[in-house]
Each structure stands twice: as structure tokens, then as C-alpha cells.
Write a protein that holds these residues in place. Sequence first.
Motif, PDB file in Angstrom:
ATOM      1  N   GLY A   5      -4.022  -2.868  -5.616  1.00  0.00           N
ATOM      2  CA  GLY A   5      -4.878  -2.371  -6.697  1.00  0.00           C
ATOM      3  C   GLY A   5      -4.145  -2.357  -8.027  1.00  0.00           C
ATOM      4  N   ALA A   6      -4.248  -1.211  -8.716  1.00  0.00           N
ATOM      5  CA  ALA A   6      -3.681  -1.103 -10.066  1.00  0.00           C
ATOM      6  C   ALA A   6      -2.193  -0.747 -10.043  1.00  0.00           C
ATOM      7  CB  ALA A   6      -4.453  -0.055 -10.847  1.00  0.00           C
TER       8      ALA A   6
ATOM      9  N   ARG B 292       0.841  -1.213   0.000  1.00  0.00           N
ATOM     10  CA  ARG B 292       0.000   0.000   0.000  1.00  0.00           C
ATOM     11  C   ARG B 292       0.869   1.253   0.000  1.00  0.00           C
ATOM     12  NH1 ARG B 292      -4.594  -2.167   3.869  1.00  0.00           N
ATOM     13  NH2 ARG B 292      -5.970  -2.965   2.232  1.00  0.00           N
TER      14      ARG B 292
ATOM     15  N   ALA C 245      -4.403  -7.632  -4.235  1.00  0.00           N
ATOM     16  CA  ALA C 245      -5.688  -6.947  -4.035  1.00  0.00           C
ATOM     17  C   ALA C 245      -5.468  -5.621  -3.304  1.00  0.00           C
ATOM     18  CB  ALA C 245      -6.644  -7.840  -3.245  1.00  0.00           C
ATOM     19  N   ALA C 246      -4.557  -5.615  -2.328  1.00  0.00           N
ATOM     20  CA  ALA C 246      -4.304  -4.381  -1.563  1.00  0.00           C
ATOM     21  C   ALA C 246      -3.624  -3.330  -2.419  1.00  0.00           C
ATOM     22  CB  ALA C 246      -3.439  -4.699  -0.344  1.00  0.00           C
TER      23      ALA C 246
ATOM     24  N   ALA D  14       2.094   1.691  -3.458  1.00  0.00           N
ATOM     25  CA  ALA D  14       1.026   2.166  -4.345  1.00  0.00           C
ATOM     26  C   ALA D  14       0.760   3.654  -4.113  1.00  0.00           C
ATOM     27  CB  ALA D  14      -0.247   1.350  -4.114  1.00  0.00           C
TER      28      ALA D  14
END
Length: 345
Positions: free
Chosen positions: A118-119, A91, A115-116, A94
Motif C-alpha cells: 500500500g502506501a 506487509r 500492491a501489498a 507496513a
Amino acid sequence: MEPADFEARAAELLGAGAHGYFAGGAGDELTLRDNVEAWRRIALAPRVLVDVSERDTSVTVLGRRRPHPFVVAPMAYQRSAHEDAEIGTARAAAATGSTFVLSSQTSTDPRAVAAAGGAADRWMQLYVFRDRGLTDDLVQAAREGSFEALVITVDFPFGGWRDRDRRSGYVVDHAPYVQLSGTPLTPAERHAMHDPTLTWDDIAGFGEASGLPIVLKGVLGPADAERAVQVGAAGIVVSNHGGRQLDTVLSGAAALPAVVDAVAGRIDVLVDGGVRRGWDAAKALALGADAVMVGRPVLWGLACEGSDGARRVLEQLVTEFDSTLGLLGCPRAEDLDASYVVAPA
Ligand SMILES: Cc1cc2nc3c(=O)[nH]c(=O)nc-3n(C[C@H](O)[C@H](O)[C@H](O)COP(=O)(O)O)c2cc1C
């Protein structure tokens, strides 16, 4: 607390065993120290009277534009640093536009990390284990989690000689994702998981099986860099594994110029080991690297403040890098070249 203070605080927070595992290196830790010192010995050579009102920190790695050159290095067992573990660092990466590399020895299921994140950009680091089923499972998870590349670590036929761990007898306090038995392993048991028969002949197969670009991590010399090009790697990481494998090997900073010469732009070159400040990254790019990996500083942020701490460390590195471009008179990161540094005689 400033990011620079995180290391000292992490040493207080973590027990001696865990801290020694994260901080330590092989043997007398000469390479561990030299990794940091080698960047410091390189002087910056600024230009003046350049319009630096706007700066562009972005770089292109594996054909994709990234906002800046910082990549979070793969590091094992992050749950021993903080309960946020790999989800916390993913995270943080990201949130700061940093590419995140998940260790094969992750404490967290790669799909949950994906999943944590994301993109955001993420790569999977691959250890080739004797039990190829474990390695194949990681490749499968990489594909399911939209990981963009496989970073095969090639400097770990087995673990280095680590005095701190031997003295402390530290056993990691949890079982990582790949270790299906669920019982924490001793360092000797952990190191025995790795396949010491791995050779150049095996590498292309991972690219074919996964359909993902391959980055080889742990190359230190021009001959091996040439072989990496020949086996079809998309990139290499000039790395001595954070000084954790063979003591007295050369630092990434010292190894980089010859590797860059040998590769001659055919594939991407990353470097790691001892990158602690934004200007270290500027030196790496000036010497021809496309990006840098950062290891322990992110762990210290994680240990102190979980995901927020890791994010603060990365934010500061990016800010320092941006300000370095301005003060160096080189507003575009991709224009950095050897004229901006003076290597030690
Ligand atoms: C605690 C720790 C665990 C690591 N685990 C891995 C790993 O699982 N796979 C890997 O390829 N490299 C691993 N490394 C090496 C890092 O990816 C990286 O090469 C190194 O830490 C960079 O140096 P720095 O910590 O000085 O920034 C680890 C490093 C540390 C400090």
C-alpha cells in the motif's frame, strides 16, 4: 515464542541447505560473527534524571520523516523461507512503519509487493546484471510500484566464497522474478548473472534513467563514501553484506564512525550487519547513522510464522529501541550522539 527463539526454530523448520543459505556467511564466517559482536562490544553510557515520560523514536531519512530507524534489508529468495515470501515481509514492514527494501532477487513480482505494501515506504534494491535488460526491468517495476529509491548494491561484483553452500550443494528451490527462464540456478550460475565491470562511472546514469534517489549499499570506507557523495548518491549503507561476501572485512559498526566523519552530513548514512536488539540501533544512531537495516532476524520470523512472525520481530525491535531511549536518558532518537556510547579501546 519470543523473537529471540525464531532463529533456532527456523533452523529446525528449514532444510539444512536453505538454512545454510540464509544463515551463512563467507569463508570461516569471522565477519558474520563479528557483525553481531561488534555492537555488543560498544557500551551504552546513560544520563540520569532526564524526563523520559515521552519519547520520540522518529528519524528523517531521504528527506522523509519515519516513525523509527528500522529498515528491512533486501534479502533474496524469500519464498524459500515461507510461502508468504516478500508480500509477507512487505506487509510486516507496513504494519510496523518500517521501510521495506525489496531484493533484486525477489521471488515475487515487485508490482504485487507494492500492491501489498500500500502506501508504506519501500525502496528497490538493484543488482546490476550483465543482462542490463533485467536491471532495466527492475527499474521500470520500481517506478510503476511507487518505490521511493533505488538501493544499488556495490559490494557484489560476484558472489563471495560461501563454504556452507559449497558443502550443501544447495540450489534455491524456485526461480526468482528476474530469472526469466524459470529454472532454478546453481549458486555459480546465480553469481555469474552479476556484472563485474560496474564502476563509479555507471552510477549517476541509474539516477538519471529512473528519476529516483540512489542509495549505495556496501560502502565500508571513507574514500568510497566521499566518492558516493561526488556521484550524487542520496545515501549510503555501511555494510559488508551480512558477512556473505569477503570474510575478515570490518564490521559495519567498526566502519561507521570514519564514514560518518567523511560524509559530514552531506548525505544519509545507514548501517547494517548484526543489528539484533533495539539497543544496537541506538548505538548505531549514537555513532552517526540515520537508520539501520535489519536482515536475518526478519527472515527467521518469516520462516517460523510467515508475515506475522516478521511483524513480531520488527515490533519487538521498535519496542526495545523506544525503551532504550528512555533508559538511556535520551528521549529523542535524533538527539543520540557519541556521548551516549563508549567504544572499545
Ligand atoms: C539470505 C540473504 C539474502 C540476501 N540477499 C541480498 C540481496 O539480494 N541484495 C542485497 O543487497 N543484500 C542482500 N543480503 C544482505 C542484506 O541486505 C544485509 O546487508 C545483511 O543481511 C545485514 O546483516 P544481518 O543479516 O546480520 O542483519 C542478503 C542477506 C541474506 C542473509
